[in-house]
Design a protein around this motif. Structure first.
Motif, PDB file in Angstrom:
ATOM      1  N   VAL A  47       0.839  -1.208   0.000  1.00  0.00           N
ATOM      2  CA  VAL A  47       0.000   0.000   0.000  1.00  0.00           C
ATOM      3  C   VAL A  47       0.872   1.254   0.000  1.00  0.00           C
ATOM      4  O   VAL A  47       2.011   1.241   0.450  1.00  0.00           O
ATOM      5  CB  VAL A  47      -0.954   0.051   1.227  1.00  0.00           C
ATOM      6  CG1 VAL A  47      -2.007  -1.010   1.122  1.00  0.00           C
ATOM      7  CG2 VAL A  47      -0.199  -0.075   2.525  1.00  0.00           C
ATOM      8  N   ASN A  48       0.296   2.329  -0.526  1.00  0.00           N
ATOM      9  CA  ASN A  48       0.929   3.653  -0.443  1.00  0.00           C
ATOM     10  C   ASN A  48      -0.190   4.690  -0.323  1.00  0.00           C
ATOM     11  O   ASN A  48      -1.361   4.323  -0.258  1.00  0.00           O
ATOM     12  CB  ASN A  48       1.882   3.856  -1.642  1.00  0.00           C
ATOM     13  CG  ASN A  48       1.156   4.048  -2.965  1.00  0.00           C
ATOM     14  OD1 ASN A  48      -0.028   4.357  -3.009  1.00  0.00           O
ATOM     15  ND2 ASN A  48       1.878   3.856  -4.064  1.00  0.00           N
ATOM     16  N   PRO A  49       0.138   5.991  -0.270  1.00  0.00           N
ATOM     17  CA  PRO A  49      -0.936   6.970  -0.049  1.00  0.00           C
ATOM     18  C   PRO A  49      -1.999   7.027  -1.143  1.00  0.00           C
ATOM     19  O   PRO A  49      -3.041   7.645  -0.954  1.00  0.00           O
ATOM     20  CB  PRO A  49      -0.174   8.297   0.049  1.00  0.00           C
ATOM     21  CG  PRO A  49       1.184   7.918   0.543  1.00  0.00           C
ATOM     22  CD  PRO A  49       1.480   6.614  -0.118  1.00  0.00           C
ATOM     23  N   LYS A  50      -1.766   6.378  -2.295  1.00  0.00           N
ATOM     24  CA  LYS A  50      -2.756   6.412  -3.377  1.00  0.00           C
ATOM     25  C   LYS A  50      -3.498   5.094  -3.584  1.00  0.00           C
ATOM     26  O   LYS A  50      -4.667   5.085  -3.941  1.00  0.00           O
ATOM     27  CB  LYS A  50      -2.057   6.739  -4.707  1.00  0.00           C
ATOM     28  CG  LYS A  50      -1.686   8.190  -4.905  1.00  0.00           C
ATOM     29  CD  LYS A  50      -1.135   8.341  -6.323  1.00  0.00           C
ATOM     30  CE  LYS A  50      -0.902   9.790  -6.678  1.00  0.00           C
ATOM     31  NZ  LYS A  50      -0.494   9.936  -8.082  1.00  0.00           N
ATOM     32  N   ASP A  93       5.877  -4.640  -4.557  1.00  0.00           N
ATOM     33  CA  ASP A  93       6.408  -3.545  -3.732  1.00  0.00           C
ATOM     34  C   ASP A  93       6.250  -2.226  -4.474  1.00  0.00           C
ATOM     35  O   ASP A  93       6.688  -2.100  -5.626  1.00  0.00           O
ATOM     36  CB  ASP A  93       7.898  -3.810  -3.421  1.00  0.00           C
ATOM     37  CG  ASP A  93       8.435  -2.935  -2.283  1.00  0.00           C
ATOM     38  OD1 ASP A  93       7.629  -2.503  -1.422  1.00  0.00           O
ATOM     39  OD2 ASP A  93       9.645  -2.666  -2.260  1.00  0.00           O
ATOM     40  N   TRP A  94       5.613  -1.247  -3.825  1.00  0.00           N
ATOM     41  CA  TRP A  94       5.487   0.094  -4.420  1.00  0.00           C
ATOM     42  C   TRP A  94       6.814   0.818  -4.348  1.00  0.00           C
ATOM     43  O   TRP A  94       7.527   0.732  -3.347  1.00  0.00           O
ATOM     44  CB  TRP A  94       4.440   0.919  -3.656  1.00  0.00           C
ATOM     45  CG  TRP A  94       3.032   0.512  -3.916  1.00  0.00           C
ATOM     46  CD1 TRP A  94       2.218  -0.189  -3.071  1.00  0.00           C
ATOM     47  CD2 TRP A  94       2.257   0.765  -5.100  1.00  0.00           C
ATOM     48  NE1 TRP A  94       0.994  -0.391  -3.653  1.00  0.00           N
ATOM     49  CE2 TRP A  94       0.985   0.193  -4.896  1.00  0.00           C
ATOM     50  CE3 TRP A  94       2.515   1.424  -6.299  1.00  0.00           C
ATOM     51  CZ2 TRP A  94      -0.027   0.260  -5.846  1.00  0.00           C
ATOM     52  CZ3 TRP A  94       1.514   1.486  -7.262  1.00  0.00           C
ATOM     53  CH2 TRP A  94       0.259   0.905  -7.036  1.00  0.00           C
ATOM     54  N   CYS A  95       7.104   1.582  -5.388  1.00  0.00           N
ATOM     55  CA  CYS A  95       8.311   2.402  -5.395  1.00  0.00           C
ATOM     56  C   CYS A  95       8.152   3.513  -4.351  1.00  0.00           C
ATOM     57  O   CYS A  95       7.138   4.207  -4.337  1.00  0.00           O
ATOM     58  CB  CYS A  95       8.497   3.019  -6.781  1.00  0.00           C
ATOM     59  SG  CYS A  95       9.845   4.190  -6.855  1.00  0.00           S
ATOM     60  N   PRO A  96       9.154   3.708  -3.461  1.00  0.00           N
ATOM     61  CA  PRO A  96       8.996   4.739  -2.423  1.00  0.00           C
ATOM     62  C   PRO A  96       9.076   6.163  -2.979  1.00  0.00           C
ATOM     63  O   PRO A  96       8.705   7.108  -2.299  1.00  0.00           O
ATOM     64  CB  PRO A  96      10.178   4.469  -1.474  1.00  0.00           C
ATOM     65  CG  PRO A  96      11.173   3.720  -2.283  1.00  0.00           C
ATOM     66  CD  PRO A  96      10.416   2.965  -3.334  1.00  0.00           C
ATOM     67  N   HIS A  97       9.534   6.299  -4.243  1.00  0.00           N
ATOM     68  CA  HIS A  97       9.734   7.647  -4.809  1.00  0.00           C
ATOM     69  C   HIS A  97       8.745   7.972  -5.928  1.00  0.00           C
ATOM     70  O   HIS A  97       8.856   9.011  -6.553  1.00  0.00           O
ATOM     71  CB  HIS A  97      11.176   7.760  -5.326  1.00  0.00           C
ATOM     72  CG  HIS A  97      12.188   7.380  -4.283  1.00  0.00           C
ATOM     73  ND1 HIS A  97      13.154   6.431  -4.487  1.00  0.00           N
ATOM     74  CD2 HIS A  97      12.329   7.803  -3.004  1.00  0.00           C
ATOM     75  CE1 HIS A  97      13.866   6.284  -3.383  1.00  0.00           C
ATOM     76  NE2 HIS A  97      13.377   7.090  -2.466  1.00  0.00           N
ATOM     77  N   ARG A 149      17.142   6.632  -6.480  1.00  0.00           N
ATOM     78  CA  ARG A 149      16.087   6.527  -7.493  1.00  0.00           C
ATOM     79  C   ARG A 149      16.293   5.280  -8.368  1.00  0.00           C
ATOM     80  O   ARG A 149      17.392   5.001  -8.841  1.00  0.00           O
ATOM     81  CB  ARG A 149      16.122   7.779  -8.374  1.00  0.00           C
ATOM     82  CG  ARG A 149      14.937   7.863  -9.356  1.00  0.00           C
ATOM     83  CD  ARG A 149      15.166   8.881 -10.451  1.00  0.00           C
ATOM     84  NE  ARG A 149      15.598  10.185  -9.980  1.00  0.00           N
ATOM     85  CZ  ARG A 149      14.769  11.163  -9.621  1.00  0.00           C
ATOM     86  NH1 ARG A 149      13.477  10.989  -9.651  1.00  0.00           N
ATOM     87  NH2 ARG A 149      15.260  12.330  -9.222  1.00  0.00           N
ATOM     88  N   ASN A 150      15.200   4.546  -8.584  1.00  0.00           N
ATOM     89  CA  ASN A 150      15.167   3.448  -9.565  1.00  0.00           C
ATOM     90  C   ASN A 150      16.064   2.252  -9.249  1.00  0.00           C
ATOM     91  O   ASN A 150      16.351   1.449 -10.132  1.00  0.00           O
ATOM     92  CB  ASN A 150      15.533   3.962 -10.974  1.00  0.00           C
ATOM     93  CG  ASN A 150      14.442   4.847 -11.549  1.00  0.00           C
ATOM     94  OD1 ASN A 150      13.325   4.844 -11.063  1.00  0.00           O
ATOM     95  ND2 ASN A 150      14.768   5.609 -12.575  1.00  0.00           N
ATOM     96  N   VAL A 151      16.532   2.130  -8.002  1.00  0.00           N
ATOM     97  CA  VAL A 151      17.325   0.938  -7.669  1.00  0.00           C
ATOM     98  C   VAL A 151      16.403  -0.085  -7.010  1.00  0.00           C
ATOM     99  O   VAL A 151      15.735   0.212  -6.022  1.00  0.00           O
ATOM    100  CB  VAL A 151      18.511   1.284  -6.736  1.00  0.00           C
ATOM    101  CG1 VAL A 151      19.245   0.009  -6.306  1.00  0.00           C
ATOM    102  CG2 VAL A 151      19.472   2.241  -7.437  1.00  0.00           C
ATOM    103  N   LEU A 152      16.366  -1.276  -7.598  1.00  0.00           N
ATOM    104  CA  LEU A 152      15.451  -2.324  -7.137  1.00  0.00           C
ATOM    105  C   LEU A 152      16.245  -3.603  -6.870  1.00  0.00           C
ATOM    106  O   LEU A 152      17.115  -3.973  -7.650  1.00  0.00           O
ATOM    107  CB  LEU A 152      14.397  -2.593  -8.222  1.00  0.00           C
ATOM    108  CG  LEU A 152      13.342  -3.670  -7.944  1.00  0.00           C
ATOM    109  CD1 LEU A 152      12.451  -3.290  -6.783  1.00  0.00           C
ATOM    110  CD2 LEU A 152      12.493  -3.919  -9.187  1.00  0.00           C
ATOM    111  N   LEU A 153      15.925  -4.243  -5.749  1.00  0.00           N
ATOM    112  CA  LEU A 153      16.576  -5.508  -5.397  1.00  0.00           C
ATOM    113  C   LEU A 153      15.608  -6.656  -5.643  1.00  0.00           C
ATOM    114  O   LEU A 153      14.415  -6.540  -5.358  1.00  0.00           O
ATOM    115  CB  LEU A 153      16.955  -5.462  -3.915  1.00  0.00           C
ATOM    116  CG  LEU A 153      17.504  -6.735  -3.257  1.00  0.00           C
ATOM    117  CD1 LEU A 153      18.445  -6.331  -2.119  1.00  0.00           C
ATOM    118  CD2 LEU A 153      16.417  -7.644  -2.696  1.00  0.00           C
TER     119      LEU A 153
END
Length: 476
Positions: A47-50, A93-97, A149-153
């Motif tokens: 989840v995220n704010p949207k 997983d939602w992107c935090p940015h 930015r844009n780094v994903l594991l």
């Protein structure tokens, strides 16, 4: 002589002693969702704010559903899904940015990154912005870098951890000789300079991913054979959950400088569900949600003995299939909400609100220190070159207003210009280009324009359908 004043407090003082959990009213739940039945210790919900995203059952492939946060109630059975994977989705997983970007990992060995529009699309979303191929077995874990930015594991059942630059579709690093067995979980520290991992070989490892080095490891932090989980908490300490030799569930707190002995080790109960820890750095509270449990236990971590202080338990009747955890910026500060969980049942998702009771209606700044906002502190290449940066913080004094949709741009590099990634050569996603850069740019530009046209048309169709719905007023 006057006896010294009693310096020993009987009750520990903490503003979080009275945190209580409450489910929302029935009309605020998300009903009629076929939650995935895959046996996997992932949380199944992000989840995220949207938006709230939930991994769902899907015939012959893998899918998840994305609902705008406000779209509570019964979910239309024809609500579009995100359906690009050819086998079940195991983690999201939602992107935090960027609140419109989500990554998914699947049994089909790929990771996909998706752009979710602010309006509800008419059809299923089937085209990811980028597909990341590099794992040889199913991928069960994904996690975005907290500050770059844009780094994903991603971590797969091939015992491999890969770091990607989503902005170029490239593999940045492959950590491939570190885990001798199945990886249970991977967590970043606050600034994304270190990873903590747990593994079926009964070891907890702290890794510097850029140096490709194991900095510390602990064998058998919990003696039992069932899966262990580990996360970073404040001051670089590590919090673990696991099982004792007698199959009792345990929690542990560890200091990297002395990894041999735990700072705290507590027994809890004899249930067999793996405890998923969710940590809120702002309040230093860790919430433990067991899959198959019907409760959430929460503890405050402090510098004074016994270091991990039990606060309370939220109990309910129904067991949880999975759990989403809202980032701090998505909470309602006017209601003194300090955490919100999204509990998955078999056919619905139920938000649970954690609140600190306060009499005043004013902004409670002691409950809401500045918290990580949506701006990244670093670019991917800065981080890769060795730079670290703390999260960029925002104040929640006036609440947080989500930013409107920002498009994730992926600019793939010319394969002829790129040198292979360090480590053994593996298949990874780049675009095979036999023609010149300008021609490639031109084609990309054309595709971008077409995409925009299609998105505009989708929105228009959606608007017209809604209008038509109002006219016909439900009559066929």
């Amino acid at each position: 002589a006057v006896p010294p004043a009693m310096s020993r407090r009987v009750v520990r003082q903490s503003k979080f002693r009275h945190v209580f959990g409450q489910p929302v009213k029935a009309d605020q739940m998300y009903e009629d969702i076929r939650v995935s039945k895959v046996t996997c210790d992932s949380s199944f919900c992000a989840v995220n704010p949207k938006f709230v995203a939930i991994i769902v059952e899907s015939g012959g492939g893998g899918a998840f559903i994305v609902l705008p946060l406000a779209k509570t109630g019964r979910v239309d059975k024809n609500h579009p899904l995100v359906t690009g994977h050819t086998a079940p989705v195991l983690d999201i997983d939602w992107c935090p940015h960027n609140d419109n970007v989500i990554a998914s990992a699947s049994e089909d060995t790929t990771v996909m990154v998706w752009q979710i529009p602010d309006y509800v699309p008419v059809r299923n979303i089937t085209e990811p912005v980028v597909t990341l191929e590099g794992h040889s077995k199913r991928v069960s874990i994904i996690s975005w870098h907290p500050t770059a930015r844009n780094v994903l594991l991603s971590a797969g059942c091939d015992n491999l951890v890969i770091l990607w630059n989503v902005g170029t579709g490239e593999m940045l690093l492959a950590l491939d000789d570190m885990h001798t067995d199945l990886i249970y979980n991977v967590g970043w520290n606050r600034n994304g300079s270190l990873l903590v991992t747990t593994c079926k070989d009964k070891k907890v490892r702290v890794i510097d991913p850029r140096k490709q080095q194991i900095l510390a490891e602990k064998t058998k932090p919990h003696d039992g054979t069932r899966p262990i989980r580990a996360i970073f908490v404040a001051d670089g300490k590590i919090f673990t959950t696991g099982f004792s030799r007698m199959s009792e569930r345990q929690l542990g707190l560890w200091d990297l400088n002395n990894f041999e002995e735990p700072i705290a080790l507590q027994e809890m109960d004899t249930s067999n569900g793996v405890l998923l820890p969710f940590y809120d750095a702002d309040s230093s509270i860790v919430y433990l949600c067991g899959k198959g449990d019907s409760s959430i236990r929460y503890f405050e971590i402090t510098d004074e003995a016994p270091y991990v202080h039990y606060l309370n338990t939220y109990s309910s009747k129904e067991p949880q299939r999975g759990m989403g955890f809202m980032p701090k910026r998505g909470l309602d500060v006017s209601k003194c909400e300090i955490a919100r969980f999204f509990k998955l049942h078999e056919r619905k998702c139920e938000p649970i609100v954690m609140t600190v009771p306060r009499k005043s209606d004013l902004f409670q700044d002691d409950l809401y220190p500045d918290t990580p906002g949506p701006e990244p502190a670093l670019e991917a290449d800065e981080w890769l070159s060795g730079k670290d940066a703390e999260p960029i913080l925002i104040s929640l004094r006036d609440g947080y207003v989500p930013i409107k949709n920002r498009e994730l741009k992926v600019v793939k590099k010319n394969i002829l210009d790129s040198k292979p990634p360090p480590g053994p050569r593996r298949r990874h996603s780049t675009c095979d280009s036999d023609f010149s850069q300008p021609a490639l740019e031109e084609v990309l530009e054309e595709i971008r324009a077409l995409k925009e046209t299609v998105q505009a048309q989708e929105k228009r169709i959606s608007d017209l359908e809604n209008k038509l719905g109002q006219f016909t007023n439900g009559t066929d």
